[in-house]
Design a protein around this motif. Structure first.
Motif, PDB file in Angstrom:
ATOM      1  N   MET A  52       0.856  -1.182   0.000  1.00  0.00           N
ATOM      2  CA  MET A  52       0.000   0.000   0.000  1.00  0.00           C
ATOM      3  C   MET A  52       0.895   1.237   0.000  1.00  0.00           C
ATOM      4  SD  MET A  52      -2.995  -1.427  -0.027  1.00  0.00           S
ATOM      5  CE  MET A  52      -4.080  -0.041   0.281  1.00  0.00           C
ATOM      6  N   CYS A  61      -2.495   0.692  -4.510  1.00  0.00           N
ATOM      7  CA  CYS A  61      -2.048  -0.650  -4.161  1.00  0.00           C
ATOM      8  C   CYS A  61      -1.132  -1.152  -5.276  1.00  0.00           C
ATOM      9  CB  CYS A  61      -3.272  -1.552  -4.020  1.00  0.00           C
ATOM     10  SG  CYS A  61      -2.926  -3.257  -3.611  1.00  0.00           S
ATOM     11  N   ALA A  92      -2.156   1.616   6.216  1.00  0.00           N
ATOM     12  CA  ALA A  92      -2.399   0.505   5.280  1.00  0.00           C
ATOM     13  C   ALA A  92      -3.459  -0.446   5.835  1.00  0.00           C
ATOM     14  CB  ALA A  92      -1.096  -0.242   5.011  1.00  0.00           C
TER      15      ALA A  92
END
Length: 157
Positions: A52, A61, A92
């Motif tokens: 991430m 991503c 994340a």
């Protein structure tokens, strides 16, 4: 360990064919993706990790081989941006809905633009996190890209 996760429900809903592989997750492993590859007996370039990041302040991503490093310059370019940086673990986890070590690109809490390392498309199959530490899904790379509506690009250093 549960074999049904948000990631597997996402794949089921998308009609993607996959198999599940489980292994003993080592939270102390230096590189979790490499530990997973060794534990399931797969080549590290076939076992993909989910990272991430932020590109120009927007979450994205990246899905890349576990034995590769992401080029921040290439990652930014893949999203027509100028600057990329990895997200901290807490952010994340909040965005994806998964714990670090179990982050899957499938079924994330907040769907973000995704890029898939183009070299992985040459593999007959790839293994990716199934949404839980120690749970992997094995599937065709083209199916993963289609289900994620992902871009493909060379994003590794």
């Amino acid at each position: 360990m549960a074999k049904t996760t948000q990631a597997t429900r996402f794949l089921d809903k998308a009609g993607v064919s996959y198999t599940i592989q489980q292994y003993d997750y080592d939270p102390n492993a230096f590189k979790v993706g490499l530990q997973a590859a060794a534990a399931i007996g797969e080549a590290p370039d076939r076992v993909l990790k989910t990272l991430m990041a932020n590109v120009d302040g927007k979450p994205v991503c990246a899905v890349v081989p576990s034995n590769a490093e992401v080029s921040m310059k290439k990652l930014a370019a893949a999203f027509s941006g100028k600057h990329a940086e990895m997200l901290d673990a807490r952010t994340a986890e909040r965005l994806s809905g998964y714990h670090v070590g179990g982050i899957s690109p499938f079924g994330q809490r907040k769907r973000v633009p995704t890029v898939f390392e183009e070299k992985a498309l040459a593999e007959p199959y790839v293994v990716m996190n199934g949404g839980q530490r120690g749970l992997q899904v094995k599937l065709a790379p083209a199916d993963a890209v289609k289900a994620l509506d992902a871009a493909t690009a060379n994003v590794i250093a």
